[in-house]
Write a protein that holds these residues in place. Structure first.
Motif, PDB file in Angstrom:
ATOM      1  N   ALA A 130       0.433  -1.618  -0.211  1.00  0.00           N
ATOM      2  CA  ALA A 130      -0.290  -0.074  -0.111  1.00  0.00           C
ATOM      3  C   ALA A 130       1.124   1.818   0.232  1.00  0.00           C
ATOM      4  CB  ALA A 130      -1.011   0.103   1.201  1.00  0.00           C
ATOM      5  N   LEU A 131       0.639   1.727  -0.950  1.00  0.00           N
ATOM      6  CA  LEU A 131       1.479   3.195  -0.792  1.00  0.00           C
ATOM      7  C   LEU A 131       0.748   4.520  -0.961  1.00  0.00           C
ATOM      8  CD1 LEU A 131       3.149   2.780  -4.332  1.00  0.00           C
ATOM      9  CD2 LEU A 131       4.150   2.150  -2.294  1.00  0.00           C
ATOM     10  N   ILE A 132       1.301   5.195   0.039  1.00  0.00           N
ATOM     11  CA  ILE A 132       0.329   6.441   0.420  1.00  0.00           C
ATOM     12  C   ILE A 132       0.537   7.940   0.534  1.00  0.00           C
ATOM     13  CG2 ILE A 132      -1.243   7.061   2.409  1.00  0.00           C
ATOM     14  CD1 ILE A 132      -1.891   4.117   1.568  1.00  0.00           C
ATOM     15  N   ALA A 133       0.136   8.444  -0.713  1.00  0.00           N
ATOM     16  CA  ALA A 133       0.169   9.574  -0.436  1.00  0.00           C
ATOM     17  C   ALA A 133       2.068   9.492  -1.011  1.00  0.00           C
ATOM     18  CB  ALA A 133       0.084  10.788   0.711  1.00  0.00           C
ATOM     19  N   SER A 134       2.093   8.846  -1.769  1.00  0.00           N
ATOM     20  CA  SER A 134       4.150   8.739  -1.968  1.00  0.00           C
ATOM     21  C   SER A 134       4.382   9.518  -2.801  1.00  0.00           C
ATOM     22  CB  SER A 134       4.390   7.013  -2.440  1.00  0.00           C
ATOM     23  OG  SER A 134       3.400   7.125  -3.347  1.00  0.00           O
ATOM     24  N   THR A 135       5.800   9.864  -2.511  1.00  0.00           N
ATOM     25  CA  THR A 135       6.799  10.607  -3.218  1.00  0.00           C
ATOM     26  C   THR A 135       6.634   9.780  -5.280  1.00  0.00           C
ATOM     27  OG1 THR A 135       9.136   9.593  -2.662  1.00  0.00           O
ATOM     28  CG2 THR A 135       7.849  11.522  -0.510  1.00  0.00           C
ATOM     29  N   LEU A 136       6.325   8.736  -4.912  1.00  0.00           N
ATOM     30  CA  LEU A 136       6.619   7.829  -5.957  1.00  0.00           C
ATOM     31  C   LEU A 136       5.833   8.753  -7.158  1.00  0.00           C
ATOM     32  CD1 LEU A 136       6.328   4.519  -4.578  1.00  0.00           C
ATOM     33  CD2 LEU A 136       8.585   5.588  -5.500  1.00  0.00           C
ATOM     34  N   PRO A 223      -0.165  -6.911  -5.770  1.00  0.00           N
ATOM     35  CA  PRO A 223      -1.257  -6.485  -5.378  1.00  0.00           C
ATOM     36  C   PRO A 223      -1.037  -5.110  -4.075  1.00  0.00           C
ATOM     37  CG  PRO A 223      -1.689  -8.846  -4.428  1.00  0.00           C
ATOM     38  CD  PRO A 223      -0.454  -8.377  -5.264  1.00  0.00           C
ATOM     39  N   THR A 224      -1.680  -3.837  -5.129  1.00  0.00           N
ATOM     40  CA  THR A 224      -0.625  -2.724  -4.435  1.00  0.00           C
ATOM     41  C   THR A 224      -2.341  -1.642  -4.369  1.00  0.00           C
ATOM     42  OG1 THR A 224       1.470  -2.818  -5.852  1.00  0.00           O
ATOM     43  CG2 THR A 224       0.603  -0.842  -4.455  1.00  0.00           C
ATOM     44  N   LEU A 225      -2.086  -1.352  -3.298  1.00  0.00           N
ATOM     45  CA  LEU A 225      -3.067  -0.149  -3.499  1.00  0.00           C
ATOM     46  C   LEU A 225      -2.399   0.727  -3.080  1.00  0.00           C
ATOM     47  CD1 LEU A 225      -6.273   1.201  -2.434  1.00  0.00           C
ATOM     48  CD2 LEU A 225      -4.694   0.421   0.211  1.00  0.00           C
ATOM     49  N   ILE A 226      -2.904   2.542  -3.983  1.00  0.00           N
ATOM     50  CA  ILE A 226      -2.489   3.150  -3.913  1.00  0.00           C
ATOM     51  C   ILE A 226      -3.522   4.365  -3.304  1.00  0.00           C
ATOM     52  CG2 ILE A 226      -0.950   5.302  -4.961  1.00  0.00           C
ATOM     53  CD1 ILE A 226      -0.401   3.326  -7.634  1.00  0.00           C
ATOM     54  N   VAL A 227      -3.123   4.926  -2.258  1.00  0.00           N
ATOM     55  CA  VAL A 227      -3.835   6.126  -2.137  1.00  0.00           C
ATOM     56  C   VAL A 227      -3.644   7.795  -1.626  1.00  0.00           C
ATOM     57  CG1 VAL A 227      -5.794   7.247  -0.054  1.00  0.00           C
ATOM     58  CG2 VAL A 227      -5.374   4.265  -0.525  1.00  0.00           C
ATOM     59  N   GLN A 228      -4.069   8.660  -1.831  1.00  0.00           N
ATOM     60  CA  GLN A 228      -3.440  10.370  -1.778  1.00  0.00           C
ATOM     61  C   GLN A 228      -5.020  10.840  -2.208  1.00  0.00           C
ATOM     62  OE1 GLN A 228      -0.359  11.243  -4.561  1.00  0.00           O
ATOM     63  NE2 GLN A 228       0.104  12.381  -3.307  1.00  0.00           N
ATOM     64  N   GLY A 229      -4.705  11.703  -1.867  1.00  0.00           N
ATOM     65  CA  GLY A 229      -5.832  13.235  -1.448  1.00  0.00           C
ATOM     66  C   GLY A 229      -5.478  13.904  -3.017  1.00  0.00           C
ATOM     67  N   ASP A 230      -6.883  14.491  -3.088  1.00  0.00           N
ATOM     68  CA  ASP A 230      -6.318  15.741  -4.557  1.00  0.00           C
ATOM     69  C   ASP A 230      -5.994  17.095  -4.331  1.00  0.00           C
ATOM     70  OD1 ASP A 230      -8.956  16.583  -3.499  1.00  0.00           O
ATOM     71  OD2 ASP A 230     -10.135  15.787  -5.132  1.00  0.00           O
ATOM     72  N   LEU A 253      -6.149   2.268  -8.134  1.00  0.00           N
ATOM     73  CA  LEU A 253      -5.368   3.860  -7.087  1.00  0.00           C
ATOM     74  C   LEU A 253      -7.032   4.153  -6.447  1.00  0.00           C
ATOM     75  CD1 LEU A 253      -4.286   6.904  -6.590  1.00  0.00           C
ATOM     76  CD2 LEU A 253      -4.900   7.524  -9.159  1.00  0.00           C
ATOM     77  N   VAL A 254      -7.255   5.056  -5.349  1.00  0.00           N
ATOM     78  CA  VAL A 254      -7.883   5.566  -4.284  1.00  0.00           C
ATOM     79  C   VAL A 254      -7.922   6.719  -4.366  1.00  0.00           C
ATOM     80  CG1 VAL A 254     -10.036   5.088  -2.448  1.00  0.00           C
ATOM     81  CG2 VAL A 254      -8.665   3.337  -3.535  1.00  0.00           C
ATOM     82  N   VAL A 255      -8.347   7.682  -4.858  1.00  0.00           N
ATOM     83  CA  VAL A 255      -8.562   9.003  -4.412  1.00  0.00           C
ATOM     84  C   VAL A 255      -9.002  10.211  -3.398  1.00  0.00           C
ATOM     85  CG1 VAL A 255      -8.236  12.099  -5.739  1.00  0.00           C
ATOM     86  CG2 VAL A 255      -7.603   9.772  -6.909  1.00  0.00           C
ATOM     87  N   TYR A 256      -9.076  10.703  -2.604  1.00  0.00           N
ATOM     88  CA  TYR A 256      -9.784  10.850  -1.273  1.00  0.00           C
ATOM     89  C   TYR A 256     -10.100  12.543  -2.063  1.00  0.00           C
ATOM     90  CZ  TYR A 256      -8.822   7.535   1.475  1.00  0.00           C
ATOM     91  OH  TYR A 256      -8.454   5.597   2.686  1.00  0.00           O
ATOM     92  N   GLU A 257     -11.211  13.036  -2.024  1.00  0.00           N
ATOM     93  CA  GLU A 257     -11.706  13.671  -2.405  1.00  0.00           C
ATOM     94  C   GLU A 257     -11.198  15.313  -0.861  1.00  0.00           C
ATOM     95  OE1 GLU A 257     -15.648  16.371  -4.548  1.00  0.00           O
ATOM     96  OE2 GLU A 257     -15.244  14.322  -4.546  1.00  0.00           O
ATOM     97  N   GLY A 258     -10.696  15.943  -1.539  1.00  0.00           N
ATOM     98  CA  GLY A 258     -10.142  17.009  -0.661  1.00  0.00           C
ATOM     99  C   GLY A 258      -9.031  17.030   0.288  1.00  0.00           C
ATOM    100  N   ALA A 259      -8.354  15.901   0.175  1.00  0.00           N
ATOM    101  CA  ALA A 259      -7.199  15.446   1.596  1.00  0.00           C
ATOM    102  C   ALA A 259      -6.416  15.910   0.925  1.00  0.00           C
ATOM    103  CB  ALA A 259      -7.292  14.391   1.676  1.00  0.00           C
ATOM    104  N   PRO A 260      -5.637  16.591   2.079  1.00  0.00           N
ATOM    105  CA  PRO A 260      -4.350  16.667   2.096  1.00  0.00           C
ATOM    106  C   PRO A 260      -2.631  16.150   1.761  1.00  0.00           C
ATOM    107  CG  PRO A 260      -4.803  17.191   4.327  1.00  0.00           C
ATOM    108  CD  PRO A 260      -5.846  16.597   3.159  1.00  0.00           C
ATOM    109  N   HIS A 261      -1.857  16.382   1.858  1.00  0.00           N
ATOM    110  CA  HIS A 261      -0.517  15.157   1.683  1.00  0.00           C
ATOM    111  C   HIS A 261      -1.409  14.489   3.495  1.00  0.00           C
ATOM    112  CE1 HIS A 261       2.979  13.326   1.008  1.00  0.00           C
ATOM    113  NE2 HIS A 261       3.753  13.683   2.236  1.00  0.00           N
TER     114      HIS A 261
END
Length: 281
Positions: A130-136, A223-230, A253-261
């Motif tokens: 799981a990659l959360i708000a990564s620098t990749l 399997p990879t889960l990617i999560v980040q805020g927009d 990829l799962v995008v959280y609407e309105g979420a910061p870093h």
């Protein structure tokens, strides 16, 4: 020389660095017993994962995190802040605790360390990533990465780091954590960041800005889960997670609407639930 326990709560790496770790595995708690290893952010110790780990441990997961060298309670060795060595530190922890069927969760810089662990040490012990708000995959602006972050922006941060880092933290903590975070929560994050070695901060920043994982990501075989805020101002979504999702086979990829870093704070409950569901899959 394999890693070993040097004293309770610490392991010693091959180059003599002591890494502090937390291993929350409540006895007798119902659940599937799977293991989640949390890799922390640049500048923060493993404590940053407290709210995810407490909830998931109560659900029966074994939750492990650690302090990167130069961070938190781990040794400040004066070197070894390249991705290969940092990935070897993560391997030392996983091997010393003899972990298997791991869901490896990396946040920000920790995501790159998790990827380098997999490409350097293989996926024998890791079942999911799981990659959360990564620098990749790559942050820096270069001729073949023209949409990257300009060097002047990083130079301004390094100036603040070497002149008045506490003020930089005070100015940037609210955008990082989001408008819903309490002042006490922001103060907690700032206090942890202020305990990090300045040498580690400087060297890790250079490591992040030299990082180029565009080819490496294609080799991820779990399997990879990617999560980040927009609204991530540190690692813009279109530069990082959207590109990462296209490069890793079998990624979602799962995008959280309105979420910061600082998504582990701003959307703590949702992130915890998503990690738990992914680790249970």
């Amino acid at each position: 020389m394999p890693a070993k326990h040097s004293r309770p709560g610490f392991i010693a790496t091959a180059d003599g660095v002591e890494l502090f770790y937390r291993d929350w595995h409540p006895q007798g708690t119902p659940g599937n017993g799977r293991t989640i290893v949390f890799v922390p952010s640049y500048s923060l110790p493993g404590d940053m994962w407290a709210y995810q780990m407490l909830s998931l441990a109560r659900q029966g997961f074994r939750c492990v995190t650690y302090d990167r060298r130069g961070h938190g309670r781990s040794s400040d060795p004066g070197g070894g802040y390249d991705y290969d060595t940092l990935a070897d530190d993560l391997a030392a922890l996983i091997d010393a605790l003899d972990l298997s069927d791991v869901t490896l969760v990396g946040y920000s810089m920790g995501g790159a360390e998790a990827v380098r662990y997999l490409t350097r040490h293989g996926s024998t012990r890791v079942a999911r990533l799981a990659l959360i708000a990564s620098t990749l995959p790559m942050l820096a602006k270069t001729p073949d990465n023209p949409d990257g972050i300009d060097r002047d922006y990083n130079d301004a941060f390094l100036h603040d780091l070497t002149t008045d880092y506490p003020q930089w933290l005070a100015d940037n903590a609210r955008p990082f954590a989001g408008p819903g975070a309490s002042q006490a929560m922001i103060d907690w994050i700032r206090e942890m960041a202020l305990r990090t070695s300045h040498q580690a901060l400087f060297a890790c920043n250079e490591t992040v800005n030299r990082g180029d994982f565009r080819n490496e990501l294609r080799d991820i075989d779990v399997p990879t889960l990617i999560v980040q805020g927009d609204r991530d101002e540190s690692n813009p979504l279109e530069l990082t997670s959207q590109r990462t999702a296209r490069l890793i086979p079998n990624a979602r990829l799962v995008v959280y609407e309105g979420a910061p870093h600082g998504i582990f704070l701003s959307d703590a409950a949702r992130l915890t639930a998503d990690i738990g569901a992914f680790a249970s899959a």
